[in-house]
Motif scaffolding. Structure first.
Motif, PDB file in Angstrom:
ATOM      1  N   ALA A 156       0.827  -1.207   0.000  1.00 40.38           N
ATOM      2  CA  ALA A 156       0.000   0.000   0.000  1.00 40.38           C
ATOM      3  C   ALA A 156       0.862   1.259   0.000  1.00 40.38           C
ATOM      4  CB  ALA A 156      -0.931   0.002   1.208  1.00 40.38           C
ATOM      5  N   GLY A 157       1.948   1.251   0.759  1.00 39.96           N
ATOM      6  CA  GLY A 157       2.859   2.395   0.771  1.00 39.96           C
ATOM      7  C   GLY A 157       3.472   2.630  -0.593  1.00 39.96           C
ATOM      8  N   PHE A 158       3.871   1.541  -1.258  1.00 42.92           N
ATOM      9  CA  PHE A 158       4.427   1.666  -2.602  1.00 42.92           C
ATOM     10  C   PHE A 158       3.397   2.274  -3.548  1.00 42.92           C
ATOM     11  CE2 PHE A 158       4.906  -0.097  -6.878  1.00 42.92           C
ATOM     12  CZ  PHE A 158       6.159   0.388  -7.206  1.00 42.92           C
TER      13      PHE A 158
ATOM     14  N   SER B 252     -11.198  -4.920   0.909  1.00 41.62           N
ATOM     15  CA  SER B 252     -11.366  -3.597   1.499  1.00 41.62           C
ATOM     16  C   SER B 252     -10.221  -3.271   2.456  1.00 41.62           C
ATOM     17  CB  SER B 252     -12.709  -3.499   2.218  1.00 41.62           C
ATOM     18  OG  SER B 252     -12.755  -4.405   3.284  1.00 41.62           O
ATOM     19  N   GLY B 253      -9.565  -4.288   3.007  1.00 42.11           N
ATOM     20  CA  GLY B 253      -8.393  -4.056   3.853  1.00 42.11           C
ATOM     21  C   GLY B 253      -7.275  -3.403   3.058  1.00 42.11           C
ATOM     22  N   PHE B 254      -7.071  -3.861   1.837  1.00 43.61           N
ATOM     23  CA  PHE B 254      -6.051  -3.252   0.973  1.00 43.61           C
ATOM     24  C   PHE B 254      -6.452  -1.836   0.580  1.00 43.61           C
ATOM     25  CE2 PHE B 254      -4.085  -2.503  -3.215  1.00 43.61           C
ATOM     26  CZ  PHE B 254      -2.756  -2.578  -2.823  1.00 43.61           C
TER      27      PHE B 254
ATOM     28  N   ALA C 251      -2.520   5.246   3.838  1.00 43.45           N
ATOM     29  CA  ALA C 251      -1.178   5.688   3.453  1.00 43.45           C
ATOM     30  C   ALA C 251      -1.231   7.013   2.699  1.00 43.45           C
ATOM     31  CB  ALA C 251      -0.505   4.616   2.594  1.00 43.45           C
ATOM     32  N   MET C 252      -2.245   7.175   1.838  1.00 45.83           N
ATOM     33  CA  MET C 252      -2.370   8.437   1.114  1.00 45.83           C
ATOM     34  C   MET C 252      -2.693   9.583   2.074  1.00 45.83           C
ATOM     35  SD  MET C 252      -4.292   7.131  -2.343  1.00 45.83           S
ATOM     36  CE  MET C 252      -4.494   8.745  -3.037  1.00 45.83           C
TER      37      MET C 252
ATOM     38  N   GLY D 225      -0.062   3.736   7.386  1.00 45.18           N
ATOM     39  CA  GLY D 225      -1.312   3.936   6.654  1.00 45.18           C
ATOM     40  C   GLY D 225      -2.241   2.749   6.788  1.00 45.18           C
ATOM     41  N   ALA D 226      -1.668   1.544   6.812  1.00 47.12           N
ATOM     42  CA  ALA D 226      -2.483   0.351   7.003  1.00 47.12           C
ATOM     43  C   ALA D 226      -3.124   0.350   8.389  1.00 47.12           C
ATOM     44  CB  ALA D 226      -1.640  -0.905   6.802  1.00 47.12           C
ATOM     45  N   LEU D 227      -2.368   0.791   9.392  1.00 46.49           N
ATOM     46  CA  LEU D 227      -2.935   0.893  10.733  1.00 46.49           C
ATOM     47  C   LEU D 227      -4.073   1.911  10.770  1.00 46.49           C
ATOM     48  CD1 LEU D 227       0.285   0.823  12.936  1.00 46.49           C
ATOM     49  CD2 LEU D 227      -1.516  -0.899  12.865  1.00 46.49           C
TER      50      LEU D 227
END
Length: 77
Positions: free
Chosen positions: A13-15, A56-58, A65-66, A37-39
């Protein structure tokens, strides 16, 4: 969601978030942004996960992250 899954999803997700927001960051920063961001996204979108499933988790991780990148860019100056 397990810690290992959170790290893997967070790194991906960060990438994706750094590419979508056109941020040039090194790998550890990208991973940190994605994991944080995932947290954040996981906490905010927990109800969405119950309704729509694992994808939806992704989505939540990318959105989180955004949001973190936006805050970082806004208040870094």
């Amino acid at each position: 969601m397990g810690i290992v899954a959170l790290v893997i999803i967070g790194a991906a997700a960060g990438f994706l978030a750094t590419r979508l927001m056109r941020v040039d960051a090194d790998i550890p920063t990208t991973m940190f942004i994605g994991i944080m961001g995932a947290l954040i996204g996981g906490l905010i979108l927990r109800s969405l996960l119950a309704v729509m499933g694992a994808m939806s988790g992704f989505v939540g991780a990318v959105l989180g992250a955004m949001l973190l990148i936006w805050l970082w860019q806004r208040y870094r100056r």
